[in-house]
Structure formats: structure tokens, C-alpha cells
Design a protein around this motif. Structure first.
Motif, PDB file in Angstrom:
ATOM      1  N   LYS A   6       0.837  -1.197   0.000  1.00 42.30           N
ATOM      2  CA  LYS A   6       0.000   0.000   0.000  1.00 42.30           C
ATOM      3  C   LYS A   6       0.876   1.251   0.000  1.00 42.30           C
ATOM      4  N   LYS A   7       0.537   2.193  -0.888  1.00 46.12           N
ATOM      5  CA  LYS A   7       1.261   3.456  -0.958  1.00 46.12           C
ATOM      6  C   LYS A   7       0.964   4.291   0.286  1.00 46.12           C
ATOM      7  N   ARG A   8       2.001   5.013   0.769  1.00 47.69           N
ATOM      8  CA  ARG A   8       1.813   5.924   1.895  1.00 47.69           C
ATOM      9  C   ARG A   8       2.257   7.314   1.453  1.00 47.69           C
ATOM     10  N   SER A   9       1.309   8.213   1.343  1.00 49.46           N
ATOM     11  CA  SER A   9       1.627   9.567   0.908  1.00 49.46           C
ATOM     12  C   SER A   9       2.002  10.474   2.079  1.00 49.46           C
ATOM     13  N   GLN A  10       1.485  10.145   3.257  1.00 49.86           N
ATOM     14  CA  GLN A  10       1.792  10.931   4.451  1.00 49.86           C
ATOM     15  C   GLN A  10       2.262   9.998   5.560  1.00 49.86           C
ATOM     16  N   TYR A  11       3.316  10.399   6.229  1.00 52.20           N
ATOM     17  CA  TYR A  11       3.836   9.565   7.313  1.00 52.20           C
ATOM     18  C   TYR A  11       4.750  10.400   8.193  1.00 52.20           C
ATOM     19  N   ASN A  12       4.999   9.870   9.386  1.00 49.72           N
ATOM     20  CA  ASN A  12       5.878  10.518  10.347  1.00 49.72           C
ATOM     21  C   ASN A  12       6.843   9.471  10.873  1.00 49.72           C
ATOM     22  N   LEU A  13       8.132   9.758  10.807  1.00 50.07           N
ATOM     23  CA  LEU A  13       9.151   8.822  11.279  1.00 50.07           C
ATOM     24  C   LEU A  13      10.064   9.515  12.291  1.00 50.07           C
ATOM     25  N   PRO A  14      10.557   8.762  13.282  1.00 46.01           N
ATOM     26  CA  PRO A  14      11.434   9.367  14.299  1.00 46.01           C
ATOM     27  C   PRO A  14      12.829   9.621  13.740  1.00 46.01           C
ATOM     28  N   GLU A  15      13.602  10.409  14.440  1.00 45.40           N
ATOM     29  CA  GLU A  15      15.005  10.576  14.094  1.00 45.40           C
ATOM     30  C   GLU A  15      15.763   9.314  14.507  1.00 45.40           C
ATOM     31  N   ILE A  16      16.764   8.938  13.717  1.00 46.98           N
ATOM     32  CA  ILE A  16      17.538   7.730  13.992  1.00 46.98           C
ATOM     33  C   ILE A  16      18.169   7.775  15.381  1.00 46.98           C
ATOM     34  N   VAL A  17      18.672   8.944  15.768  1.00 46.92           N
ATOM     35  CA  VAL A  17      19.314   9.071  17.079  1.00 46.92           C
ATOM     36  C   VAL A  17      18.340   8.764  18.212  1.00 46.92           C
ATOM     37  N   ASP A  18      17.060   9.071  18.004  1.00 44.53           N
ATOM     38  CA  ASP A  18      16.052   8.801  19.032  1.00 44.53           C
ATOM     39  C   ASP A  18      15.735   7.308  19.131  1.00 44.53           C
ATOM     40  N   ILE A  19      15.711   6.626  17.986  1.00 49.54           N
ATOM     41  CA  ILE A  19      15.514   5.172  17.998  1.00 49.54           C
ATOM     42  C   ILE A  19      16.641   4.519  18.797  1.00 49.54           C
ATOM     43  N   LYS A  20      17.878   4.896  18.478  1.00 50.53           N
ATOM     44  CA  LYS A  20      19.052   4.284  19.101  1.00 50.53           C
ATOM     45  C   LYS A  20      19.101   4.541  20.603  1.00 50.53           C
ATOM     46  N   LYS A  21      18.843   5.777  21.005  1.00 45.19           N
ATOM     47  CA  LYS A  21      18.896   6.131  22.424  1.00 45.19           C
ATOM     48  C   LYS A  21      17.810   5.414  23.213  1.00 45.19           C
ATOM     49  N   SER A  22      16.598   5.364  22.661  1.00 46.55           N
ATOM     50  CA  SER A  22      15.484   4.726  23.375  1.00 46.55           C
ATOM     51  C   SER A  22      15.685   3.219  23.487  1.00 46.55           C
ATOM     52  N   MET A  23      16.243   2.588  22.459  1.00 46.93           N
ATOM     53  CA  MET A  23      16.508   1.154  22.528  1.00 46.93           C
ATOM     54  C   MET A  23      17.573   0.846  23.578  1.00 46.93           C
ATOM     55  N   MET A  24      18.598   1.685  23.650  1.00 46.59           N
ATOM     56  CA  MET A  24      19.662   1.452  24.634  1.00 46.59           C
ATOM     57  C   MET A  24      19.121   1.575  26.053  1.00 46.59           C
ATOM     58  N   GLU A  25      18.227   2.531  26.258  1.00 46.80           N
ATOM     59  CA  GLU A  25      17.707   2.790  27.601  1.00 46.80           C
ATOM     60  C   GLU A  25      16.656   1.775  28.032  1.00 46.80           C
ATOM     61  N   ARG A  26      15.813   1.330  27.093  1.00 41.05           N
ATOM     62  CA  ARG A  26      14.639   0.534  27.479  1.00 41.05           C
ATOM     63  C   ARG A  26      14.707  -0.932  27.062  1.00 41.05           C
ATOM     64  N   THR A  27      15.428  -1.239  25.969  1.00 40.28           N
ATOM     65  CA  THR A  27      15.543  -2.630  25.500  1.00 40.28           C
ATOM     66  C   THR A  27      17.019  -2.982  25.391  1.00 40.28           C
ATOM     67  N   GLY A  28      17.824  -2.460  26.326  1.00 33.47           N
ATOM     68  CA  GLY A  28      19.262  -2.638  26.276  1.00 33.47           C
ATOM     69  C   GLY A  28      19.755  -3.782  27.119  1.00 33.47           C
ATOM     70  N   ILE A  29      20.839  -3.550  27.845  1.00 33.00           N
ATOM     71  CA  ILE A  29      21.489  -4.608  28.616  1.00 33.00           C
ATOM     72  C   ILE A  29      20.593  -5.120  29.731  1.00 33.00           C
ATOM     73  N   SER A  30      19.898  -4.213  30.405  1.00 32.50           N
ATOM     74  CA  SER A  30      19.025  -4.573  31.523  1.00 32.50           C
ATOM     75  C   SER A  30      17.592  -4.163  31.197  1.00 32.50           C
ATOM     76  N   ARG A  31      16.646  -5.103  31.288  1.00 32.34           N
ATOM     77  CA  ARG A  31      15.274  -4.886  30.830  1.00 32.34           C
ATOM     78  C   ARG A  31      14.266  -5.109  31.951  1.00 32.34           C
ATOM     79  N   HIS A  32      13.102  -4.522  31.781  1.00 33.06           N
ATOM     80  CA  HIS A  32      12.030  -4.642  32.753  1.00 33.06           C
ATOM     81  C   HIS A  32      10.712  -4.461  32.007  1.00 33.06           C
ATOM     82  N   GLN A  33       9.660  -5.119  32.486  1.00 34.05           N
ATOM     83  CA  GLN A  33       8.374  -5.043  31.801  1.00 34.05           C
ATOM     84  C   GLN A  33       7.941  -3.602  31.552  1.00 34.05           C
TER      85      GLN A  33
END
Length: 520
Positions: free
Chosen positions: A401-428
Motif C-alpha cells: 500500500k502506498k503511503r503519501s503521508q507519514y511521520n518517522l522518528p530521528e535515527i538518534v532517538d531510535i538508538k537512544k530509546s533502545m539502549m535505555e529501554r531494551t538494552g542490557i538490563s530490561r524490565h516489563q
């Protein structure tokens, strides 16, 4: 354009496959940057192989299972460790310059979680570079297309029959083939601290998942204990071989942090060392690698010394500041013993594949070996498979399906959030927060979206979003701690989870929410 075999990626598994394929086959390697831009080329560590008189493949097998916390495919591990000596002896006979001692014998080093000295190196800490350079010298008959980004797989009658690719200018092209091989590496760049090449953004994982292939063990991420810490960032890998030569982890006050943690101390399995360093840093202390006992450090580890110099770290002080960072994905695209995925015509080898070799945590220096082993196995399989070359009209089973409008995060935000929340130590709580963050960017719509007109930078963001989502989804599902997966709310291993796999797959004729099943 047509080929017999398309290989996506240019690491050790891809090049071993290309080297071993029949020369009458039309083979194309597609790589989204330069051919030497890969984790394999950066690999400072060596290759594990039981060559010593007191060693044997069964010991190697046992160490692999112990490091993997017995989540491994035991048959696959047994076969790989058994064949390792012949694979390495072949490379030696072909002229790969592995390091030797004064008597002319191959040097065998020690790394974390190995019970014997069995790590061979080339050029000290330049093993990956030297092996890749050798394999490239053996593939002059192979067409290599650089700066080509594969952004979709072509599926007809539930079979993979080719790929969609864009050049550096974003111009699209379809290439058809009897066999399509994903060898794109892992997901390291979805984290802010990583040893991985800049190009390793989870492309292969997203490609396979969007096409409907099964993924497994995506929660198991290995964080290397020792990235060089400079200006608050991970500036490069400090090889585990440095600890194998006697370096020790300590704090500013001289406390050796691994002393009472594990019988192997600084050479404990990587998840143990990484989690100890992480907790020490969380407690407000800096961690250093004490290299004062290693003579001729710059000669022994030229790559590490060079990285230190480039980042203003004076190794004459005898200590290198370190931090853990994402290093290796144990899970990935689920395959059989030959690299076949659950989609006919589609294969996966190397780090992007989940072969069961690594279990919940990869044993040091097993990754280059795995690439050599499965590259050869898949080549043998394809060489014995008649080529069909019968596909003329291609359509996708799942209309995009074609997407004419969309919003995507900045790459730096993906990386930082993954390190903080799905990184070495995790919690529900943190995992659910990360899942909510990722899904706020319409993940499910991107699973079925047409990417033909999407700019390459946004395509990379989409692949990073999907890969991050899959890792987080699986990490939330596994309610235990095992290997590279540490849950603070479930801190112990659970016997019921030992051989259980979390399988992630899109099913049906339309894009559906993620499906999870537990297999034993």
C-alpha cells in the motif's frame, strides 16, 4: 535482470558462499555500501577451532552450549565444531596468513568462556580484514554491485524469486533469481552504543519479516563488554583477546570488578561481564581495562592502539576506558541446517540467520566460524540444486500500500530509546514503554507499505523501527533471564524456557498483527 543466485551482503558468510558456488552459476553480490564495509571486516577477534593437542571439538561444543545457556541447537553446534578444523586447515593451505609462534606453529589464544586456548588470529587483531581480503581475492568471477540497497523481496506463489533494489540515487530496479540469500548482518545500529559497522541497521531482518518468513530468538542480543569510551560514545571495539592476554577490568579506585563474580573472572561469558560493567557504571563508577601487564601492547594489538590514538586515549597510562555496547544478534531469520528459511527460494546465513548455533549468548570467536561453516553448507546445497530460471511475470503475494503521508522518528532517538529501554538490563515497564513509543509510528502499516517511492534515509528508519519493534516484542514475551537477555523483574533462568523459542511471523493474505508461538 536475472541471476541464478543473489547474495545480499558482503561479510564472511556471503563471500565464503560466493567462493564455494559453482563457477557456471551467475552470482550477484549486492551490498548497500562498499564491499569491505561489514562487521566481518571489522572483526578484531579470531576464529575458534580445536587444533591444540589437549583440545578437541567436543570441548568446543561443550563451551558453546555453556555460553549459550543450553538454548542452542545441539546437533548444529556439534556438526560445526566437528568440521571447524578442516575449514581452517583449508584456509591455511590456501594461504591465509594466520599468526604463528617462534616455532612456526599456529598461535592459539584464549578468550572468554573458552576452556582451552583455541582462538587463531591473523595480523594480531586484524583477523576479519585479512580473511575478507583473502576471500575477495577468490571471487573475481563474481559480479559485485556496491551502493545498492535492497528494500523488498519479490514473492510469487509463496516463493522468493528476486529482490527490489535502489542505487545511491534512489533509482529502483528489480532483479530475479532462483536463489536469494540474505547475509546482511545483525541489528547493532539500532543501539546508541555498538561495535557494528554503520550499515548494520537490521535490513535483512525487516526484509524477511515483511515477506512472511519466520524469525526466532530476537530477544537475545549480545552486548560486548568492552567498547572504547571516548567523549561519551562507543568509539570502537577493544577485542576480548586483550583480556585473553591478561588485561583486567577495574574501577578508578583499583577495584577489580570481576574478582568475585564468576570462576573465569574477566574471561567470564560476555553477558556476565557486560552486565557487571553496566551495573558498575549505573552505580556511578567508571570502568577501565587495565592493560599494564601486557608487554608490547601496540605491537600485539595494533588496531586497538590505533583506535585509542584516534580518540585521544593514551595507552601509556596502562588503562583504557570502556563501556558495553551492542555487538551480536543471536536470533534472526529462522533457518534449517543448510540456511533455508521458511520461504522457498530464500536463504539466510551469517549473523542475520538464527541457526541455533549461539543459543542465548554467542561464545567468543564463533561468529566468523559460523559464517565459514554455513557459507560452505549453503554452497553445497545450491550446487546440487538444479536451476529453474522459469519466472517471467512477478507479483507480490501481499499487495503493498502506498503511503503519501507519514511521520518517522530521528535515527538518534531510535538508538537512544533502545539502549535505555531494551538494552542490557530490561524490565516489563521499560519494554512496554518502548513498544508504545515504536508503535506510535504506525509499525503495522509499514509492514505492508510500498517502499518504491520512499527516500533511502526513510527506508532505513523504517527497517530500524521494524527491527527494534521485533527485539522489544520478543524481550517482553520471554519472562526469564538467560544469556544476553536480562530481565530485572525475572532475574533467574527458568527451566521451562531453556529450549523454548519465540517465533515471530506475519501470516495470511494480508498484513496482520504479530503472531507469537512457543516451540520446544
Amino acid at each position: 535482470m536475472k541471476a541464478n543466485v543473489i547474495i545480499i551482503g558482503s561479510g564472511i558468510a556471503a563471500l565464503q558462499l560466493a567462493k564455494k558456488l559453482r563457477h557456471d552459476l551467475n552470482v550477484i553480490i549486492l551490498t548497500k555500501s562498499q564491499v569491505t564495509t561489514s562487521n566481518s571486516y571489522l572483526a578484531q577477534g579470531g576464529i575458534s577451532v580445536a587444533l591444540a593437542a589437549r583440545d578437541d571439538p567436543y570441548k568446543h561444543y561443550q563451551d558453546t552450549l555453556e555460553a549459550g545457556r543450553y538454548h542452542n541447537n545441539e546437533k548444529a553446534v556439534r556438526e560445526m565444531t566437528k568440521e571447524a578444523p578442516s575449514l581452517i586447515k583449508e584456509l591455511i593451505s590456501e594461504g591465509v596468513p594466520f599468526d604463528r609462534d617462534e616455532s612456526g606453529e599456529i598461535k592459539l589464544g584464549l578468550e572468554g568462556a573458552h576452556s582451552e586456548n583455541r582462538i587463531i588470529h591473523s595480523g594480531g587483531d586484524a583477523t576479519g580484514k585479512n580473511v575478507i581480503d583473502f576471500l575477495l581475492s577468490q571471487t573475481h568471477h563474481i559480479k559485485i554491485a556496491e551502493n545498492m540497497t535492497v528494500y523488498d523481496l519479490l514473492i510469487e506463489d509463496q516463493r522468493c524469486v528476486g529482490v527490489k533494489v535502489k542505487d545511491s540515487n534512489g533509482k529502483p530496479l528489480s532483479i530475479f533469481a532462483d536463489h536469494v540469500v540474505i547475509a546482511t548482518g545483525g541489528v547493532g545500529q539500532i543501539y546508541s552504543f555498538t561495535s557494528n559497522a554503520d550499515t548494520v541497521t537490521g535490513d535483512g531482518i525487516a526484509l524477511a519479516y515483511r515477506a512472511g518468513a519466520e524469525l526466532a530468538d530476537m530477544e537475545f542480543i549480545q552486548f560486548h563488554p568492552t567498547l572504547l569510551l571516548a567523549d561519551g560514545k562507543g568509539a570502537g571495539l577493544v577485542s576480548e583477546a586483550v583480556r585473553g592476554e591478561g588485561a583486567r577490568l577495574r574501577t578508578d579506585d583499583g577495584t577489580y570488578i570481576m574478582e568475585e563474580v564468576h570462576p573465569y573472572k574477566d574471561l567470564a561469558p560476555r553477558h556476565v561481564v557486560s552486565q557487571t560493567i553496566y551495573q558498575t557504571i549505573k552505580n556511578g563508577k567508571s570502568v577501565y581495562l587495565d592493560i599494564s601487564s601486557i608487554k608490547n601492547f601496540e605491537t600485539r594489538f595494533p588496531t586497538v592502539a590505533s583506535i585509542c590514538r584516534e580518540n585521544g586515549i593514551n595507552i601509556d597510562t596502562g588503562k583504557i576506558p570502556v563501556v558495553p555496547g551492542c555487538h551480536f544478534l543471536m536470533g534472526g531469520i529462522k533457518t534449517d541446517v543448510n540456511g533455508q528459511t521458511t520461504i522457498p527460494g530464500l536463504y539466510a546465513i551469517g549473523e542475520v540467520a538464527c541457526t541455533g548455533i549461539h543459543g542465548a549468548n554467542r561464545l567468543a570467536s564463533n561468529s566468523l566460524l559460523e559464517g565459514l561453516y554455513f557459507g560452505k553448507r549453503l554452497a553445497d546445497f545450491i550446487n546440487d540444486t538444479p536451476t529453474e530460471a522459469q519466472y517471467r511475470y512477478m507479483t507480490l503475494n501481499h499487495p503493498r500500500k502506498k503511503r503519501s503521508q507519514y511521520n518517522l522518528p530521528e535515527i538518534v532517538d531510535i538508538k537512544k530509546s533502545m539502549m535505555e529501554r531494551t538494552g542490557i538490563s530490561r524490565h516489563q515497564e521499560s519494554l512496554e514503554k518502548q513498544l508504545s513509543y515504536l508503535e506510535s509510528y504506525q509499525i503495522e502499516e509499514w509492514l505492508g507499505a510500498d517502499l518504491d517511492d520512499l527516500p533511502l534515509e526513510d527506508t532505513q528508519k523504517v527497517f530500524m523501527l521494524i527491527s527494534s519493534w521485533l527485539v522489544t516484542k520478543a524481550a517482553l514475551q520471554r519472562t526469564e533471564s538467560r544469556g544476553g537477555h536480562l530481565r530485572r523483574d525475572f532475574p533467574q533462568e527458568n527451566q521451562e524456557w531453556e529450549k523454548a523459542q519465540i517465533i515471530l511471523q506475519l501470516k495470511g493474505d494480508r498484513v496482520e498483527p504479530i503472531k507469537i508461538k512457543i516451540t520446544t
